[in-house]
Each structure stands twice: as C-alpha cells, then as structure tokens.
Design an enzyme around this catalytic site. Structure first.
Site, PDB file in Angstrom:
ATOM      1  N   THR A 158      -2.739  14.218   3.115  1.00  0.00           N
ATOM      2  CA  THR A 158      -4.137  13.900   3.434  1.00  0.00           C
ATOM      3  C   THR A 158      -4.918  15.124   3.905  1.00  0.00           C
ATOM      4  OG1 THR A 158      -3.408  11.717   4.099  1.00  0.00           O
ATOM      5  CG2 THR A 158      -5.582  12.394   4.877  1.00  0.00           C
TER       6      THR A 158
ATOM      7  N   THR B 111      -3.625   1.165   6.719  1.00  0.00           N
ATOM      8  CA  THR B 111      -4.325   2.327   6.154  1.00  0.00           C
ATOM      9  C   THR B 111      -3.378   3.381   5.607  1.00  0.00           C
ATOM     10  OG1 THR B 111      -6.151   1.957   7.688  1.00  0.00           O
ATOM     11  CG2 THR B 111      -5.991   4.140   6.710  1.00  0.00           C
TER      12      THR B 111
ATOM     13  N   GLU C 258      -0.010   5.295   4.078  1.00  0.00           N
ATOM     14  CA  GLU C 258       0.774   5.006   2.861  1.00  0.00           C
ATOM     15  C   GLU C 258      -0.087   4.250   1.847  1.00  0.00           C
ATOM     16  OE1 GLU C 258       3.895   5.866   2.037  1.00  0.00           O
ATOM     17  OE2 GLU C 258       4.390   6.823   3.934  1.00  0.00           O
TER      18      GLU C 258
ATOM     19  N   GLY D 160       1.828  13.728  10.440  1.00  0.00           N
ATOM     20  CA  GLY D 160       2.845  13.353  11.421  1.00  0.00           C
ATOM     21  C   GLY D 160       3.868  14.465  11.601  1.00  0.00           C
TER      22      GLY D 160
ATOM     23  N   SER E 245      -7.539   8.681   0.472  1.00  0.00           N
ATOM     24  CA  SER E 245      -7.087   7.807  -0.616  1.00  0.00           C
ATOM     25  C   SER E 245      -7.121   8.516  -1.967  1.00  0.00           C
ATOM     26  CB  SER E 245      -7.975   6.559  -0.681  1.00  0.00           C
ATOM     27  OG  SER E 245      -7.945   5.887   0.551  1.00  0.00           O
TER      28      SER E 245
ATOM     29  N   ARG F 242       5.432 -23.369  27.597  1.00  0.00           N
ATOM     30  CA  ARG F 242       4.200 -23.453  28.378  1.00  0.00           C
ATOM     31  C   ARG F 242       3.633 -24.865  28.311  1.00  0.00           C
ATOM     32  NH1 ARG F 242       1.562 -20.610  32.287  1.00  0.00           N
ATOM     33  NH2 ARG F 242      -0.694 -20.774  32.059  1.00  0.00           N
TER      34      ARG F 242
ATOM     35  N   GLN G 113      -2.669 -25.703  18.115  1.00  0.00           N
ATOM     36  CA  GLN G 113      -1.673 -24.638  18.299  1.00  0.00           C
ATOM     37  C   GLN G 113      -0.699 -24.640  17.104  1.00  0.00           C
ATOM     38  OE1 GLN G 113      -2.082 -22.645  20.853  1.00  0.00           O
ATOM     39  NE2 GLN G 113      -0.173 -21.726  21.515  1.00  0.00           N
TER      40      GLN G 113
ATOM     41  N   GLY H 198      -3.965 -16.001  28.600  1.00  0.00           N
ATOM     42  CA  GLY H 198      -4.123 -14.773  29.381  1.00  0.00           C
ATOM     43  C   GLY H 198      -2.825 -13.982  29.467  1.00  0.00           C
TER      44      GLY H 198
HETATM   45  C1  LIG Z   1      -1.753   7.615  12.533  1.00  0.00           C
HETATM   46  C2  LIG Z   1      -1.861   8.181  11.164  1.00  0.00           C
HETATM   47  C3  LIG Z   1      -0.791   8.832  10.603  1.00  0.00           C
HETATM   48  C4  LIG Z   1      -0.896   9.427   9.349  1.00  0.00           C
HETATM   49  N1  LIG Z   1       0.141  10.157   8.852  1.00  0.00           N
HETATM   50  C5  LIG Z   1      -0.046  10.889   7.721  1.00  0.00           C
HETATM   51  C6  LIG Z   1       0.948  11.819   7.289  1.00  0.00           C
HETATM   52  O1  LIG Z   1       1.988  12.004   7.939  1.00  0.00           O
HETATM   53  N2  LIG Z   1       0.706  12.522   6.161  1.00  0.00           N
HETATM   54  C7  LIG Z   1      -0.417  12.355   5.419  1.00  0.00           C
HETATM   55  O2  LIG Z   1      -0.565  13.012   4.400  1.00  0.00           O
HETATM   56  N3  LIG Z   1      -1.377  11.464   5.811  1.00  0.00           N
HETATM   57  C8  LIG Z   1      -1.223  10.744   6.940  1.00  0.00           C
HETATM   58  N4  LIG Z   1      -2.207   9.871   7.358  1.00  0.00           N
HETATM   59  C9  LIG Z   1      -3.414   9.723   6.571  1.00  0.00           C
HETATM   60  C10 LIG Z   1      -3.501   8.397   5.856  1.00  0.00           C
HETATM   61  O3  LIG Z   1      -2.556   8.345   4.823  1.00  0.00           O
HETATM   62  C11 LIG Z   1      -4.926   8.235   5.351  1.00  0.00           C
HETATM   63  O4  LIG Z   1      -5.721   7.974   6.492  1.00  0.00           O
HETATM   64  C12 LIG Z   1      -5.067   7.143   4.322  1.00  0.00           C
HETATM   65  O5  LIG Z   1      -4.505   7.561   3.129  1.00  0.00           O
HETATM   66  C13 LIG Z   1      -6.528   6.726   4.089  1.00  0.00           C
HETATM   67  O6  LIG Z   1      -7.313   7.814   3.809  1.00  0.00           O
HETATM   68  P1  LIG Z   1      -8.695   8.056   4.610  1.00  0.00           P
HETATM   69  O7  LIG Z   1      -8.374   8.028   6.061  1.00  0.00           O
HETATM   70  O8  LIG Z   1      -9.302   9.278   4.071  1.00  0.00           O
HETATM   71  O9  LIG Z   1      -9.590   6.809   4.302  1.00  0.00           O
HETATM   72  P2  LIG Z   1     -10.607   6.639   3.092  1.00  0.00           P
HETATM   73  O10 LIG Z   1      -9.913   6.789   1.812  1.00  0.00           O
HETATM   74  O11 LIG Z   1     -11.801   7.501   3.302  1.00  0.00           O
HETATM   75  O12 LIG Z   1     -11.011   5.141   3.326  1.00  0.00           O
HETATM   76  C14 LIG Z   1     -12.020   4.743   4.274  1.00  0.00           C
HETATM   77  C15 LIG Z   1     -12.530   3.359   3.891  1.00  0.00           C
HETATM   78  O13 LIG Z   1     -13.112   3.430   2.597  1.00  0.00           O
HETATM   79  C16 LIG Z   1     -12.581   2.443   1.761  1.00  0.00           C
HETATM   80  N5  LIG Z   1     -12.416   2.973   0.399  1.00  0.00           N
HETATM   81  C17 LIG Z   1     -11.996   4.199   0.038  1.00  0.00           C
HETATM   82  N6  LIG Z   1     -11.903   4.286  -1.289  1.00  0.00           N
HETATM   83  C18 LIG Z   1     -12.257   3.088  -1.782  1.00  0.00           C
HETATM   84  C19 LIG Z   1     -12.334   2.530  -3.087  1.00  0.00           C
HETATM   85  N7  LIG Z   1     -12.002   3.218  -4.180  1.00  0.00           N
HETATM   86  N8  LIG Z   1     -12.699   1.251  -3.206  1.00  0.00           N
HETATM   87  C20 LIG Z   1     -13.026   0.506  -2.126  1.00  0.00           C
HETATM   88  N9  LIG Z   1     -12.957   0.977  -0.873  1.00  0.00           N
HETATM   89  C21 LIG Z   1     -12.582   2.248  -0.703  1.00  0.00           C
HETATM   90  C22 LIG Z   1     -11.219   2.087   2.343  1.00  0.00           C
HETATM   91  O14 LIG Z   1     -10.870   0.741   2.057  1.00  0.00           O
HETATM   92  C23 LIG Z   1     -11.425   2.315   3.827  1.00  0.00           C
HETATM   93  O15 LIG Z   1     -11.870   1.136   4.422  1.00  0.00           O
HETATM   94  C24 LIG Z   1      -2.096   9.271   8.614  1.00  0.00           C
HETATM   95  C25 LIG Z   1      -3.171   8.587   9.166  1.00  0.00           C
HETATM   96  C26 LIG Z   1      -3.076   8.063  10.428  1.00  0.00           C
HETATM   97  C27 LIG Z   1      -4.287   7.420  11.041  1.00  0.00           C
END
Ligand SMILES: Cc1cc2nc3c(=O)[nH]c(=O)nc-3n(C[C@H](O)[C@H](O)[C@H](O)COP(=O)(O)OP(=O)(O)OC[C@H]3O[C@@H](n4cnc5c(N)ncnc54)[C@H](O)[C@@H]3O)c2cc1C
Length: 689
Positions: free
Chosen positions: A183, A470, A472, A222, A189, A362, A381, A449
């Site tokens: 990333t 989000t 993977e 990470g 993405s 409960r 429930q 609570g």
């Molecule tokens: C705690 C944590 C650990 C991580 N670890 C790693 C790691 O070790 N190595 C690594 O490489 N990455 C890592 N990541 C990154 C993670 O893989 C990315 O955050 C993820 O791939 C999403 O990319 P983005 O954050 O750019 O979101 P975006 O792609 O910008 O998405 C943002 C929003 O836009 C929407 N969106 C985007 N494209 C589209 C589309 N085509 N159609 C409809 N909606 C869309 C999505 O649904 C989302 O709601 C980590 C992230 C976090 C928060």
C-alpha cells in the site's frame, strides 16, 4: 383466615425466596464450570411445539472441532502458563508492541510452534494456529500473519528456490523479521496504480528502489515502525531500452529490500521510516511508513517466479501480458484473505458465545409474582442472537470448505481452482468480516451496560476486528471481483465454457430457476416444505440467477452510452447485491452438505435446526425481493416469518449446547487471567459473565 395483605406478603416472601434460590443457583454456576440455564419462559405461541431437541453435545463438538485442536490446545496452554505474555486491558502502544513481539517470540522459540512451516505445506494447520493466537490477542494474530503469511508468504510464493533457500530459516525462527510493503499513501485498493519504482541498473547488476513523490510513500506497513528488518516492496519494474523512450515499465513486481541493519537494527541508508502512530485497534502491531531514496538491491532480490530479468537486462516470463502476471502475483497472495475469513469466524464465535452465555444467565423482569426470566427468553433477544448463532455455524463450514479448497489449490495449482479460490476467498472474506463487524455491536448491546466494560472484551474485539473489512482488500472492492467473476462465467456459459464446482449451479440455474416462478409452489407453506433444503437452496439460487441475468442486461444497455467504467458504476449497488447473494448461496450449499455428512443423528438434528434458521432468516430478510416477483405468495411469506421465530425459539432451547460445541477455552470467552483482579472476579459473579 389470612387477610389478603398477609397472603400477598407470603406470596412476596415466597417469591423473594425463589429469587434468592435462583440467585444462589446462578452464583454456583460460576464455581462449577457447567452452565445450566434457568428454567425457560415458554412463549405462548410456541408452547404447543416447544419440545426441546436432545443434543449430544460431545458428538456435536467432535464434528465441529477442527483437525488441529491439539496444536490449538498447546498454544492455549503455553500462554495460560505465562501470565507475563498475556495482554492487560490497559497498555500503552509501545508496551503493547513489545509484548506482541515477545508473544510471537515465545510461541516460536519457547513453545516450539513454527507457523511458517505450515504456510506452504499445511495451510489448514497454519490457519488453526492463527485462530488460536488471534484469540490470545488479535494483534498477535495479525503480527504473525504479517511475518509468515505476508512477508514470508510473498518470499516463498512469489520467489523461487534461491529465495526459499536463503530466507526460509531466518523467517521461520524470527531472525529475519519482515514486512509486506504494498500500500502507498495514494494507492491502496488500486494496486496496479502503485508508483514506487525499481529501475534496473545493468552496469552494477542492481535494482534501484525509489519513492518518486510523497504519494508513493509506503503506508500502513505492518512490522515497519519497529521490528522489521526486511520488506517485500511492490514496485513498478523499469527496464532500460534502446528505443526513443529509453525505459520500459513492466508493471508491478515484488522485491526483497533490507530496511534495517541485521546487527545494529539501525535503519539502512536511503530508507526512511516513520511511525503510523496510535490506531483505533491492533496497537500491538507496529505499522509504519517507508520511503526509499535510491536504495540499491542485488538483481537476485527480484521475486522472480512470474517474471525475471537477466544479467543483460532482458525480461522473461512464462506469462504473456502485464495483466496476466499481475493476476498471477496477486493470486498467490489470497492466503491472507483466507486467513482473515477464517479468523473472523473465530471472532464471531467468541462474541456470540459471550453474549449468549451472558443472556442465559442474566435475568430481568418476569411475570407478576414470579422469578425474573433469562433475557434470552425475550423474543427480541432471540431475534438478535439466534440467527447470529446459526450464521456462525454457517460460516464455520463455509470457511472450512474455503481452507480445504485453498490447500488443494496450493498442491495442484489447477487453473480453474485458482480462479475459484480467488473469487471465493474475496467473497467470503468480505461477506463474513462485514457480518462479524456488525455482530460485535449487536453482542455488546445484547449484554447491556456490562457489555461495555473493557474486561468483557467487546471493545477490543470490535476495534481490533474492524479493519478486517479493509485490509487484504477493501470489502466493497472485493465483492466487485466476485461480481465480475460471475459475469465472466455467465458469458462463458453462453459461449460453451466450463464452470467450476462452486459456480456450477449457474449452469442449470438460468433454465431452471429463471423459468417463471411456479404459482403452485409459491403457495406451499407447510413446515416440511419450508424446511426442505431443496426449497431453501432453490430460493437462494433463484435470487442470484435473477440478479445476474438482470445486471448483465443493464450493463449491456448502459455501456452503449456510458462506456464500460460508467456502466459498471451505474450498476454498482446491483453488482454488490449480486455478489452477496452468490456468497450466501455458496454458504448455504456448504451448510446443507455439512448437515448431510454429519454422522451422529443427534448432532445432525441440531445442525439441521440451525441450518434451517440460517436459510429461512435470510429469505425472510430479503422477502421483498421474493414477493416482488411472486416467488413467494403472501401466505407463504407469513409462514416463513412464523417459522423463523419458532426456529429461533428452538435454537434458544439448545443455545448452551450449541455454543459449548465451539469448545472455546475459558480464557477466550471470559476475561484472560492477566485482566483478572479480586474485584473483577467478584464482579463477574455479580453480573453473570
Ligand atoms: C491497520 C492496518 C494495517 C495494514 N497493513 C498493511 C500492510 O502490512 N501492508 C500493506 O501493504 N498494506 C497494509 N494496510 C493497507 C490496507 O491494505 C489498505 O488500507 C487497503 O488495501 C485499502 O486501501 P485504502 O486504505 O487506500 O482505501 P481506498 O482504496 O482508498 O478505499 C477507501 C474507500 O473507497 C472505496 N472504494 C475504493 N475503490 C472503490 C471502487 N472501485 N468501487 C467502490 N468503492 C471504492 C472503498 O470501499 C473504501 O470505502 C494496512 C491498513 C491498516 C489500516
């Protein structure tokens, strides 16, 4: 003669006595590990049919237990014997990161469990280990995943023998801690849009890694902020050419880049590392940002399974196009998704177990002059928790199937299986993690609570799990891959192509399911019919087939005016519904199969009950779709609703046996030892956790 007042007083005393006896009985449950729910309130509407199913809990858990319970127990025993390796509720980010690293070192170097050995050769065992360590601390599960599945997995899956020989042992024993740097700040993405470059220098036989601008800084990586010594860096491979352009962009490839000195742990020249800081959850994982300024690595550090560069700068690959190579590269990384789907079911089991056990114990309100009743006796429930319990079972079997297919794919490399597992892992990961994220809030609320007390885990489970939606692969993006795959296969069907196992129902579906809904069966409302797996599966398949056929026609229509991208966007919500519908169909099919294959009649009956609840609850939740096309007549819709409520009640009657069958160790569903204090143990007795 006793006065009315005296009578009332006596009745009150009797009732107080009863309540006291109930409370004593309830408290004794904390001393004895077996959990006997108090007598049930029998809802009147169900009383005629409320006979409790007799469940052989042992047979059920035997069927549910994975093959790898032994290694999971070894893990639990190890951490239970080491309170110093258990995560306290209040811990700073830095301490949590150190603890998490020590937890992982303890697992590998003290408990002698070597997860990396199973990544390639026995993925089922690897995922079982991941589930167990994730239940100790989810940060630990993710840290382990980064080290072995992402960093280690990229080396062995995208590299060749020379990489395996050089890095395997160091990754395995944690000498070579590493990161997976895909990333970037501007591209998450959209992996094909990554901007980091790896330019080949033929004079020195090296690649030069560069971050061309701020937007290309690797972000969220990470293990990068503190512990990582290496990173698999995804970068565009740039080769010099003799034409007027001077260079050629060969697309995204993976490279091993050392980022810290092996001895001093100092950041290496040309590498800049920043800390991504405190997060909403998973603070035991040290996420960081990486910037590269002309960092030189040997040519051998290209992970060259799908594309290689020779000494003279010539590019070779067995795959003909950039897209095919990119597909193959990402295809090798689906293990992370499989792991997340599997782990998410683990989280769902934990939270459903905590909420259901609490709800059984409960008590609030009750009929006048009678003891208070278990809150699980309230229909509302039951409505919150019983379909959730049924879904947990459904996802358990679906992810077992996914892991099985994934293992088969790793052995055979069969092309169709690769495509099937790719779409299935994308679909199940997104569907299940989205479900679990919502379920965690429902469970917290179901415990009132007390669900908000940090010791009772919902807060950390919810915060840690949230990002499963989000990383993977963002769930919305992954579901589109499922929809795209369905459309591809739909097209292939009409061009005489073959369909893989999971999708094969589409072959019949277009003819069978899409013929006009049958006005006779649309009115059948008998319990036998509604609980017939054929009716249930037909209904799910009908819905998917219809969504698929309609969206294919809509896409065709809109693409004439809007082009491919515009048409896709115009139909996006429809496509997402299609993908979810398909995944639900696969889940139900696997659940029905699991019920059929269960050898013990008593366990099978319990599974059939939850399977029926899962299917009918899903149909009821989407009843508008079925009513719109008269697939279900009004009287049948009513019967489905009534039966769903009745099944929820039946499941409530055996809820204890059903959650016990998950065989979650005590420290997972009750507060871990490190969290306990005298005040806490008194507190748990009072509130029923
Ligand atoms: C705690 C944590 C650990 C991580 N670890 C790693 C790691 O070790 N190595 C690594 O490489 N990455 C890592 N990541 C990154 C993670 O893989 C990315 O955050 C993820 O791939 C999403 O990319 P983005 O954050 O750019 O979101 P975006 O792609 O910008 O998405 C943002 C929003 O836009 C929407 N969106 C985007 N494209 C589209 C589309 N085509 N159609 C409809 N909606 C869309 C999505 O649904 C989302 O709601 C980590 C992230 C976090 C928060």
């Amino acid at each position: 003669m006793e006065s009315r007042r005296e009578k009332n007083l006596m009745a009150e005393e009797e009732s107080d006595g009863l309540i006291a006896a109930r409370r004593i009985q309830r408290l004794s449950l904390h001393i004895s590990p077996s959990l006997t729910p108090p007598p049930l309130l029998q809802p009147e509407t169900c009383s005629a049919r409320s006979k409790k199913l007799d469940v052989d809990g042992q047979a059920l858990s035997l069927y549910m237990r994975g093959k790898h319970m032994d290694i999971q127990e070894k893990i639990f025993d190890f951490y239970n014997s080491r309170p110093d390796l258990q995560t306290p509720i209040e811990i700073s980010k830095d301490d949590h990161r150190e603890l998490c690293m020590n937890q992982l070192l303890g697992l590998v170097r003290e408990a002698g469990i070597r997860p990396f050995r199973y990544v390639a050769d026995d993925p089922e065992k690897y995922f079982a280990i991941m589930e167990a360590v994730g239940s100790v601390d989810m940060s630990l599960g993710i840290k382990m995943g980064v080290q072995y599945s992402l960093w280690g997995g990229s080396v062995i899956n995208l590299g060749t023998k020379k990489h395996r020989d050089k890095y395997f042992d160091g990754i395995d024993n944690l000498d070579y801690t590493g990161c997976f740097a895909m990333t970037e700040l501007h591209h998450g993405s959209n992996v094909q849009g990554l901007q980091t470059t790896a330019t080949f220098d033929p004079l020195k036989d090296e690649f030069v890694i560069d971050t061309p601008h701020d937007g290309a800084i690797k972000w969220w990586i990470g293990n990068a902020a503190v512990h990582g010594k290496f990173a698999t860096v995804f970068a565009r491979l740039i080769l010099p050419t003799h034409d007027s352009k001077g260079v050629s962009d060969m697309g995204v490839h993976a490279f091993i880049v050392p980022i810290r000195d092996m001895k001093t742990h100092q950041t290496l020249p040309g590498v800049e590392i920043q800390d991504c800081g405190h997060k909403v959850g998973l603070n035991g994982v040290d996420n960081g940002a990486l910037r590269f300024r002309s960092v030189r690595i040997p040519r051998d550090n290209l992970l060259n399974r799908f594309g290689d560069v020779s000494r003279d700068g010539t590019y070779t690959s067995s795959l003909p196009t950039i897209n095919k190579r990119f597909g193959a590269t990402l295809g090798e990384l689906v293990g992370g998704r499989v792991g997340l789907a599997y782990a998410s079911v683990g989280v769902l089991k934990i939270s459903a177990t905590i909420a259901i056990r609490y709800s059984l114990l409960r008590q609030q309100f009750g009929p006048p002059k009678q003891p208070e009743v278990s809150i699980l006796d309230y229909q509302s429930q039951q409505h919150k928790l019983m379909p959730m319990l049924a879904s947990t079972y459904a996802y358990h079997f679906a992810t077992l199937y996914l892991v099985e297919k994934y293992s088969e794919m790793k052995k055979t490399h069969d092309e169709q299986l690769v495509a099937d597992v790719h779409a299935l892992s994308a679909g199940l990961k997104s569907y299940i993690t989205s479900y679990t994220a919502k379920a965690l809030s429902v469970c917290r609320e179901a415990c009132g609570g007390h669900g908000y007390a940090a010791v009772n885990r919902f807060g950390s489970l919810r915060n840690d799990h949230d990002i499963f939606q989000t990383f993977e692969g963002d769930n919305t993006v992954l579901l589109q891959q499922v929809a795209a795959d369905l459309l591809k296969r739909y097209k292939e069907k009409f061009q005489g192509g073959t369909l893989t196992v999971t999708w094969s129902y589409l072959r019949e579906s277009m003819n069978t399911y899409l013929s006009q809904p049958n006005p006779v069966t649309a009115r059948w409302e008998g319990e036998d019919h509604l609980r017939d797996p054929k009716f249930q599966l037909d209904a799910f398949r009908y819905r998917t087939s219809r969504l698929l056929q309609n969206v294919a026609a809509r896409l065709q229509k809109h693409s004439k005016t809007l082009g491919g991208f515009g048409a896709w966007n115009r139909c996006l919500n429809h496509l997402l519904t299609l993908a979810e519908s398909h995944i639900e169909t696969v889940i139900l099919a696997k659940f029905i199969e699991a019920v059929k294959n269960c050898p013990d009649p008593s366990a099978r009956a319990a599974l059939k009950l939850v399977c029926d609840l899962y299917a009918l609850d899903r149909i009821w939740k989407d009843i508008g779709t079925y009513r719109n096309v008269d697939y279900v007549a009004p009287n049948k819709a009513k019967a489905i609703h009534k039966l769903t409520e009745y099944l929820s009640f039946q499941v409530r009657n055996v809820a204890k046996e059903l959650v016990d069958a998950f065989e979650l160790p005590d420290h997972v569903t009750r507060a871990p030892i490190a969290m306990q204090s005298d005040a806490y143990s008194q507190y748990t007795q009072v509130v029923g956790f």
